[in-house]
Design an enzyme around this catalytic site. Structure first.
Site, mmCIF file in Angstrom:
data_model
loop_
_atom_site.group_PDB
_atom_site.id
_atom_site.type_symbol
_atom_site.label_atom_id
_atom_site.label_comp_id
_atom_site.label_asym_id
_atom_site.label_seq_id
_atom_site.Cartn_x
_atom_site.Cartn_y
_atom_site.Cartn_z
ATOM 1 N N LYS A 116 -11.785 6.660 -6.255
ATOM 2 C CA LYS A 116 -10.531 6.112 -5.741
ATOM 3 C C LYS A 116 -10.199 6.662 -4.360
ATOM 4 O O LYS A 116 -9.667 5.936 -3.514
ATOM 5 C CB LYS A 116 -9.375 6.404 -6.711
ATOM 6 C CG LYS A 116 -9.612 5.898 -8.133
ATOM 7 C CD LYS A 116 -9.978 4.435 -8.195
ATOM 8 C CE LYS A 116 -11.019 4.194 -9.273
ATOM 9 N NZ LYS A 116 -11.647 2.882 -9.255
ATOM 10 N N GLU A 200 0.247 10.085 -4.218
ATOM 11 C CA GLU A 200 0.817 8.918 -3.528
ATOM 12 C C GLU A 200 2.318 8.883 -3.761
ATOM 13 O O GLU A 200 2.803 9.396 -4.770
ATOM 14 C CB GLU A 200 0.240 7.613 -4.105
ATOM 15 C CG GLU A 200 -1.208 7.365 -3.795
ATOM 16 C CD GLU A 200 -1.745 6.106 -4.464
ATOM 17 O OE1 GLU A 200 -0.955 5.360 -5.096
ATOM 18 O OE2 GLU A 200 -2.942 5.870 -4.370
ATOM 19 N N HIS A 235 -1.773 -0.070 -19.856
ATOM 20 C CA HIS A 235 -2.886 -0.464 -18.983
ATOM 21 C C HIS A 235 -3.773 -1.546 -19.580
ATOM 22 O O HIS A 235 -4.835 -1.840 -19.039
ATOM 23 C CB HIS A 235 -3.719 0.749 -18.548
ATOM 24 C CG HIS A 235 -2.891 1.805 -17.868
ATOM 25 N ND1 HIS A 235 -2.356 1.620 -16.612
ATOM 26 C CD2 HIS A 235 -2.461 3.018 -18.286
ATOM 27 C CE1 HIS A 235 -1.651 2.686 -16.290
ATOM 28 N NE2 HIS A 235 -1.687 3.545 -17.289
ATOM 29 N N ARG A 292 -16.796 -6.287 -10.638
ATOM 30 C CA ARG A 292 -17.352 -7.046 -11.762
ATOM 31 C C ARG A 292 -16.586 -8.360 -11.908
ATOM 32 O O ARG A 292 -15.568 -8.570 -11.253
ATOM 33 C CB ARG A 292 -17.155 -6.244 -13.059
ATOM 34 C CG ARG A 292 -15.675 -5.989 -13.333
ATOM 35 C CD ARG A 292 -15.370 -5.512 -14.729
ATOM 36 N NE ARG A 292 -13.941 -5.541 -14.972
ATOM 37 C CZ ARG A 292 -13.061 -4.622 -14.604
ATOM 38 N NH1 ARG A 292 -13.473 -3.549 -13.946
ATOM 39 N NH2 ARG A 292 -11.781 -4.762 -14.869
HETATM 40 C C1 MV4 Z 1 0.612 3.313 -8.941
HETATM 41 C C2 MV4 Z 1 1.834 2.927 -9.528
HETATM 42 C C3 MV4 Z 1 2.992 3.169 -8.812
HETATM 43 N N1 MV4 Z 1 2.937 3.797 -7.607
HETATM 44 N N2 MV4 Z 1 0.611 3.910 -7.733
HETATM 45 C C4 MV4 Z 1 -2.151 2.500 -12.752
HETATM 46 C C5 MV4 Z 1 -3.628 2.486 -12.882
HETATM 47 C C6 MV4 Z 1 -4.197 2.542 -11.526
HETATM 48 N N3 MV4 Z 1 -5.063 1.417 -11.320
HETATM 49 C C7 MV4 Z 1 -3.054 2.535 -10.574
HETATM 50 N N4 MV4 Z 1 -1.851 2.485 -11.361
HETATM 51 C C8 MV4 Z 1 -0.616 2.569 -10.792
HETATM 52 N N5 MV4 Z 1 -0.561 3.121 -9.559
HETATM 53 C C9 MV4 Z 1 1.750 4.145 -7.100
HETATM 54 N N6 MV4 Z 1 1.715 4.784 -5.937
HETATM 55 C C10 MV4 Z 1 1.795 2.323 -10.772
HETATM 56 C C11 MV4 Z 1 0.566 2.145 -11.424
HETATM 57 C C12 MV4 Z 1 0.612 1.521 -12.712
HETATM 58 C C13 MV4 Z 1 0.021 0.285 -12.936
HETATM 59 C C14 MV4 Z 1 -0.683 -0.402 -11.945
HETATM 60 C C15 MV4 Z 1 -1.270 -1.612 -12.185
HETATM 61 C C16 MV4 Z 1 -1.157 -2.186 -13.456
HETATM 62 C C17 MV4 Z 1 -0.483 -1.535 -14.442
HETATM 63 C C18 MV4 Z 1 0.108 -0.305 -14.209
HETATM 64 C C19 MV4 Z 1 0.808 0.332 -15.229
HETATM 65 C C20 MV4 Z 1 1.389 1.547 -15.000
HETATM 66 C C21 MV4 Z 1 1.277 2.130 -13.744
#
Ligand code: MV4
Length: 510
Positions: A116, A200, A235, A292
Site C-alpha cells: 500500500k 492518513e 469489508h 484482478r
Molecule cells: C480509509 C477510510 C477512511 N479514511 N482511509 C478500508 C480498507 C482499505 N482498503 C482502506 N479502507 C479505508 N480507508 C482513510 N484515510 C475508510 C476505509 C474503510 C473502507 C474503505 C472502503 C470500503 C469499505 C471501508 C470500510 C471501512 C473503512
C-alpha cells in the site's frame, strides 16, 4: 486466441469464465477439490482435473498442482478468477515461467500495487490524489504523534502491507495514539508478517467508488466508469451498482483519467480496478488497485455493453482494444446483490446445507451469475458467496424495483441466505435515495433487521412465489418415492417448507 484455457477457481466465477471461453470457441479445463466433485464448474468444463482435498490450502491454492494440471491437459493459458491465487505475484510469475499465458496483469504490476505504501508513492509520483498522510512507514508511536499533529485528528493508522482493513485503527484523541499504534503493529504482524504502519487523515463518511480499467498490451488504457460499492459490512461488499448517484459526468471523467494514470504508471495490462474514497465534498482519493477481475464486474458489463471476461482473454492473447474512451459511457443503471449463505438475522452466521429447491428469477434485465444448483451442498470450506443477482434498468429507480422483484422471485431452500435481507435493503428509504456511505450499513443494521417488510403487495407476491415453488415441487414429489421414515410424505414436507419460506419473507419468523 487460445485453444484451451484452465480456470484456477471454482463457483460462480469459474462458470463465468467457462461461458466466456465457450463464446470465444476456447476449450476449458476445470480444476476441483474433493469437495467439488459434483460442482457445476466441473461438469460444465470440457475437462476437469482433481487437485486435492477440500481445504483450499491443499487444492485451489496449490499453484504447483494447477500448473501441472495445465501441462497435463495442454492448456495454453490460465485464468485465475478472483480470490485464491489471483493476486499472488509468485503464481503469475510461475505460470509465465512454465510457458503458459497468465490471463491477468504482469507479475510486476501485481507487485507494484501489492504494497500500500509503494502504491501511494507511485500514485503521488504520477499526480494521482491520495489521502493526506505519510508514504513512508512510521518508526514508532512518537513519530506517528508528530505527523498526526501536522495533519490533524482524527487520523487512521494503516498497515503498509495491508488491505481489507486489517491493522487499521482510527485515532480521534492524541492520548489514544500510543496504544492504537501498538495494536495496529501487532495486528499487521499477525496478518501480513510485516508490522510497518503508516498514517492518513481519517475521511469521515466517504463512499467507496472504484473505477474499472481495461488495458491492452499495445499501450491503450481505458476507463469503463465507476462502481459504487459503499453498501458493505466488515469489508464485505453486499450491493454494488453502476453508475454512482454521487458521480456526474465531469467527476466520472476526472476519476477515470486518474485511474488510467495510476494503471499506466504500474505498467498495467488486462482488467483492473482502482479503488477511491469519495468524500462528502466531492473530493476523491486513490486507495489501492485491485489487480484482478472483481466480483462486481457484471454491473460494469451491463452499463457499458463490454464483456470484461472476453476482453481479458482477447487482451492476454495480444488483441488491441477496438474502442476509444469517447465511445464508452454508462447506459441505464445496473445493480448487483451478493447472495451469500449467511443468516443476517443471526449476526451473518455462515449457514450450511443441501439446496433442495432453487427457483431463479428471470425476465428482462435480469442476470444470474451463480455457482449453485438444486442438489448442491453448501459447506464451510469456501467463501459463502453462492451467486450474484444482477439487474439492469433504464434508471436507478427501475433497477431497484427490478432487483426487488427478482429477489422475491428467487427461492433458495436448504440453506439460509442473504436474500431476505436484500429485500429489506431494497425497501430502505436511505438506500432508495442512494444516501449511503461506507459505514451506512453497519450504522443501520439493527433497524433494518427490526423492520418488517411493509406493503401488502410484497406479502402477496412473496407468498405467491413460495407457493408456486411449492406447486412445482409437489409435481416432482409425486413421481418421486415418498419420504421414508420421518412420518409424512415428501409432498407434505414440501408444503411446510413453502409456508416457512413465506413466513420468513413476511418477517414473522427468522
Ligand atoms: C480509509 C477510510 C477512511 N479514511 N482511509 C478500508 C480498507 C482499505 N482498503 C482502506 N479502507 C479505508 N480507508 C482513510 N484515510 C475508510 C476505509 C474503510 C473502507 C474503505 C472502503 C470500503 C469499505 C471501508 C470500510 C471501512 C473503512
Amino acid at each position: 486466441m487460445f485453444r484451451k484455457v484452465l480456470i484456477a477457481n471454482r463457483g460462480e466465477i469459474a462458470l463465468r469464465v467457462i461461458r466466456a471461453c465457450n463464446e470465444l470457441g476456447v476449450k476449458t479445463v476445470a480444476v476441483y477439490s474433493e469437495a467439488d466433485v459434483r460442482a457445476p464448474h466441473v461438469r460444465e468444463a470440457d475437462e476437469a482435473v482433481l487437485i486435492g482435498p477440500p481445504p483450499s490450502t491443499e487444492s485451489y491454492l496449490r499453484g504447483d498442482r494447477i500448473i501441472e494440471a495445465a501441462r497435463a491437459t495442454g492448456a495454453d493459458a490460465i485464468h485465475p478468477g478472483y480470490g485464491f491465487l489471483s493476486e499472488r505475484e509468485w503464481f503469475a510469475r510461475a505460470v509465465r515461467d512454465a510457458g503458459i499465458v497468465w490471463i491477468g496483469p504482469p507479475a510486476e504490476a501485481i507487485a507494484a500495487m501489492g504494497s500500500k505504501t509503494a502504491a501511494r508513492t507511485l500514485a503521488v509520483a504520477n499526480n494521482v490524489p491520495v489521502v493526506p498522510g505519510t508514504t513512508e512507514p512510521l518508526a514508532d508511536a512518537s513519530a506517528a504523534a508528530k505527523v498526526a499533529q501536522r495533519f490533524g485528528y482524527p487520523v487512521l493508522l494503516k498497515a503498509a502491507a495491508g488491505g481489507g482493513g486489517k491493522g487499521m485503527r482510527v485515532v480521534s484523541d492524541p492520548k489514544d495514539l500510543e496504544n492504537a499504534f501498538g495494536a495496529a503493529q501487532r495486528e499487521a504482524k499477525a496478518a501480513f508478517g510485516d508490522d510497518a504502519i503508516y498514517l492518513e487523515k481519517f475521511i469521515a463518511k466517504p463512499r467507496h467508488v472504484e473505477i474499472q480499467v481495461l488495458a491492452d498490451a499495445h499501450g491503450n488504457v481505458l476507463s469503463l466508469g465507476e462502481r459504487e460499492c459503499s453498501v458493505q459490512r466488515r469489508h464485505q461488499k453486499m450491493i454494488e451498482e453502476s453508475p454512482s448517484v454521487a458521480v456526474d459526468p465531469d467527476l466520472r471523467r476526472r476519476m477515470g483519467e486518474t485511474a488510467v494514470r495510476a494503471a499506466s504508471a504500474a505498467g498495467y495490462v488486462n482488467a483492473g480496478t482502482c479503488e477511491f474514497l469519495l468524500d462528502q465534498s466531492g473530493e476523491f482519493y486513490f486507495l489501492e488497485m485491485n489487480t484482478r477481475l472483481q466480483v462486481e464486474h457484471p454491473v460494469t458489463e451491463l452499463v457499458t455493453g463490454i464483456d470484461l471476461v472476453q476482453w481479458q482473454l482477447r487482451i492476454a492473447s495480444g488483441e488491441k482494444l477496438p474502442f476509444t474512451q469517447a465511445e464508452i459511457g454508462p447506459r441505464g443503471w445496473a445493480m448487483e446483490c451478493r447472495i451469500t449463505s449467511e443468516d443476517a438475522s443471526n449476526n451473518f452466521l455462515p449457514s450450511t446445507g443441501h439446496i433442495d429447491h432453487l427457483h431463479l428469477p428471470s425476465g428482462p434485465g435480469v442476470r444470474w451469475d451463480g455457482g449453485i444448483e438444486e442438489g448442491s451442498d453448501v459447506g464451510l470450506y469456501y467463501d459463502p458467496m453462492l451467486a450474484k443477482l444482477i439487474v439492469w434498468g433504464g434508471d436507478r429507480e427501475q433497477a431497484v424495483t427490478r432487483m426487488r422483484r427478482s429477489l422475491v422471485d428467487l427461492i433458495i431452500q436448504g440453506v439460509e441466505t442473504s436474500r431476505d435481507f436484500h429485500i429489506r435493503l431494497m425497501d430502505d428509504e436511505d438506500f432508495r435515495r442512494g444516501a449511503i456511505d461506507i459505514q451506512w450499513l453497519e450504522r443501520n443494521l439493527a433497524s433494518i433487521l427490526d423492520r418488517k417488510p411493509p406493503a401488502d403487495s410484497v406479502r402477496v407476491a412473496a407468498i405467491a412465489a413460495a407457493m408456486l415453488g411449492d406447486r412445482d415441487r409437489r409435481l416432482r414429489a409425486v413421481s418421486a418415492a415418498p419420504a421414508a421414515g420421518s412420518g409424512g410424505t415428501a409432498a407434505e414436507t414440501v408444503g411446510t417448507n413453502a409456508w416457512k419460506q413465506a413466513a420468513r419473507i413476511e418477517g414473522l419468523t427468522n
